[in-house]
Design an enzyme around this catalytic site. Structure first.
Site, PDB file in Angstrom:
ATOM      1  N   PRO A  22       0.775  -1.261   0.037  1.00  0.00           N
ATOM      2  CG  PRO A  22       0.025  -0.963   2.249  1.00  0.00           C
ATOM      3  CD  PRO A  22       0.532  -1.896   1.138  1.00  0.00           C
TER       4      PRO A  22
ATOM      5  CG  ASP B 194       4.918  -1.576   2.545  1.00  0.00           C
ATOM      6  OD1 ASP B 194       3.608  -1.544   2.799  1.00  0.00           O
ATOM      7  OD2 ASP B 194       5.405  -2.580   2.238  1.00  0.00           O
ATOM      8  CG  HIS B 195       0.342   3.564   5.354  1.00  0.00           C
ATOM      9  ND1 HIS B 195       1.078   3.528   6.486  1.00  0.00           N
ATOM     10  CD2 HIS B 195      -0.185   4.684   5.126  1.00  0.00           C
ATOM     11  CE1 HIS B 195       0.462   4.595   7.055  1.00  0.00           C
ATOM     12  NE2 HIS B 195      -0.485   5.294   6.262  1.00  0.00           N
ATOM     13  NE  ARG B 196       2.777  -4.522   2.914  1.00  0.00           N
ATOM     14  CZ  ARG B 196       3.489  -5.280   1.979  1.00  0.00           C
ATOM     15  NH1 ARG B 196       2.737  -6.554   2.139  1.00  0.00           N
ATOM     16  NH2 ARG B 196       4.324  -5.196   1.478  1.00  0.00           N
TER      17      ARG B 196
END
Length: 491
Positions: free
Chosen positions: A283, A462-464
């Site tokens: 994401p 990467d928002h994870r």
């Protein structure tokens, strides 16, 4: 697939060379061009073909000595690993060494002795602790093989028909009376051992332009290093304008058609697959920051006069790379990767060393060569590494090893006059920074309007792995270091 075959009958045993796995479990490669033709005489370790894998262009040396009997793949063809690509007639009159000496086998066997006896693929560590290579490898303690050949005494040249292939780790035997240059075939590749060839590729040196200092005509490591030291500064660098389109190889047909197709192969095919996988797996979040980099540009002008920057002047990209490495100390999560668990929970792998990838546009597509341990380098070392990386990439000589292991990437879109963009994260990483063009722009300084050097930065992450606070802090730190380079003392 068509083939080209010799019209003469073979005088000895026909050896088949199959497309090897050039590294990292690749399944196929494209034939760029042959360096030999049917009927040509070839020697062990002579470069015979250039291929393009999903990573880079690679030169393949020949594991046999003899005459080319048949070319089994045409330029432009995509060939799967293990497919025969050439046959060599190893007749006794061509100066060949027996297959037992260099690990070659006949018609369908493994491509080297390491694979034949230990089951190892090229590049893997074999059972006897050595690395299986394409040619010139014999497992230690092998039974039934001849002992290593001693160098011929002074005044006695070794017969060509009995000379075994030299191991990769040592240079080929030195003949007492080398042939004059005119006696060599005009198409023969420069003589150099594989480690020296790799060094030349890493430094962007064309071996054809290197004069050997040894009496036997073999190019040494010192010859390559001297050529690198004497090489003039490349005409185009990472912060200069790219060559105009007319100067690059064109794929446009000249038949007057209104449309045409471009085959998606090699580097372009791998890049497309990687970008799709990244865009639909991680994401992405992209943040933007506009920075007054006037102090950075002033520092650059002062540093250009210093002796340590004489060979590689500091560029905005080098200064930004240094800022990235410093900012990563305060936000280590930026230098990490998300790993999906198989038997356990998912994990975030944080890496302590910054291996900095630099996106580079080449005639074959986008590649991302890596500067290893960039965080341990000073600015002068980074500037030199970037200059060498750029020259090697533009020459199409980036090695496979230089394209793996990156932990963070910078893409310098500013060289194309672009202000910014939304970069896509490279697989195996968690963030990428886009550096935009540096332009004169109105800027408020101490309440007064002034013309300043302004640049836009874009950070995708990467928002994870990285929260908004971490990504924002990292981008703000980079901007602060470019706006006030003196802050580096506080990091």
């Amino acid at each position: 697939m068509t083939s080209t075959e010799s019209t003469t009958r073979p005088t000895g045993r026909l050896e088949t060379f199959r497309m090897p796995d050039a590294g990292e479990g690749l399944t196929e490669a494209d034939i760029i061009g042959w360096r030999v033709a049917v009927g040509d005489t070839v020697t062990v370790n002579q470069v015979i073909v250039e291929i393009e894998t999903a990573k880079a262009a690679v030169e393949l040396p020949c594991p046999y000595a003899g005459r080319v009997h048949q070319l089994l793949a045409e330029p432009g063809a995509t060939v799967e690993v293990g497919t025969p690509i050439i046959t060599i007639d190893t007749g006794t009159d061509t100066g060949t060494a027996p297959a037992g000496d260099h690990g070659a086998v006949v018609e369908g066997g493994p491509v080297n002795g390491a694979a034949a006896e230990t089951g190892s693929k090229i590049g893997e560590v074999t059972a006897d602790g050595r690395i299986a290579t394409l040619v010139g490898y014999v497992p230690a303690g092998r039974s039934g093989g001849r002992r290593a050949r001693r160098a011929a005494p002074t005044g006695a040249a070794a017969p060509a028909s009995r000379a075994p292939a030299a191991p990769v780790s040592s240079p080929p035997p030195v003949p007492a009376e080398p042939e004059p240059p005119a006696a060599h075939a005009t198409h023969a590749a420069p003589l150099a051992t594989p480690p020296v060839r790799k060094l030349a590729k890493d430094l962007g040196i064309d071996l054809h332009a290197v004069a050997p200092s040894r009496a036997d005509g073999v190019i040494s490591r010192e010859d390559v290093e001297h050529a690198a030291a004497a090489r003039t500064r490349p005409a185009a660098g990472p912060d200069r304008e790219p060559a105009p389109p007319a100067a690059r190889a064109s794929t446009r047909p000249d038949d007057g058609s209104r449309e045409y197709r471009i085959a998606v192969t090699g580097v372009r095919k791998a890049t497309a697959a990687a970008m799709v996988a990244s865009a639909f797996t991680a994401p992405h979040v992209t943040e933007f920051l506009t920075v007054d980099v006037t102090p950075m540009m002033q520092l650059r002008e002062r540093l250009r006069t210093r002796r340590e920057f004489a060979d590689a002047p500091p560029t905005p990209l080098a200064l930004t790379a240094r800022a990235v490495c410093l900012a990563a100390r305060r936000t280590p999560e930026i230098n990490s990767v998300y790993e999906a668990g198989t038997d356990g929970p998912d994990q975030i792998l944080v890496k302590r060393d910054v291996h900095l990838g630099i996106a580079a546009a080449t005639d074959r597509g986008l590649i991302v060569p890596v500067i290893r341990d960039a965080d341990a380098m000073g600015l002068a070392d980074l500037a030199r590494a970037l200059q060498e990386l750029t020259a090697t990439a533009r020459a199409g000589r980036t090695s496979l090893a230089q394209l793996t292991g990156g932990t963070f990437t910078i893409t310098n879109v500013g060289v194309f006059g672009v202000d910014t963009g939304t970069p896509i994260i490279n697989p195996g990483q968690s963030a990428i920074l886009a550096l935009g063009a540096i332009r004169d722009a109105p800027w408020v300084v101490d309440g007064e309007l002034a013309v300043r050097k302004v640049c836009q930065l874009a950070l995708s992450f990467d928002h994870r792995v990285i929260d908004g606070q971490q990504g924002s802090q990292f981008l703000a730190d980079i901007g602060a270091l470019l706006a006030d380079p003196g802050l580096a003392l506080a990091f």
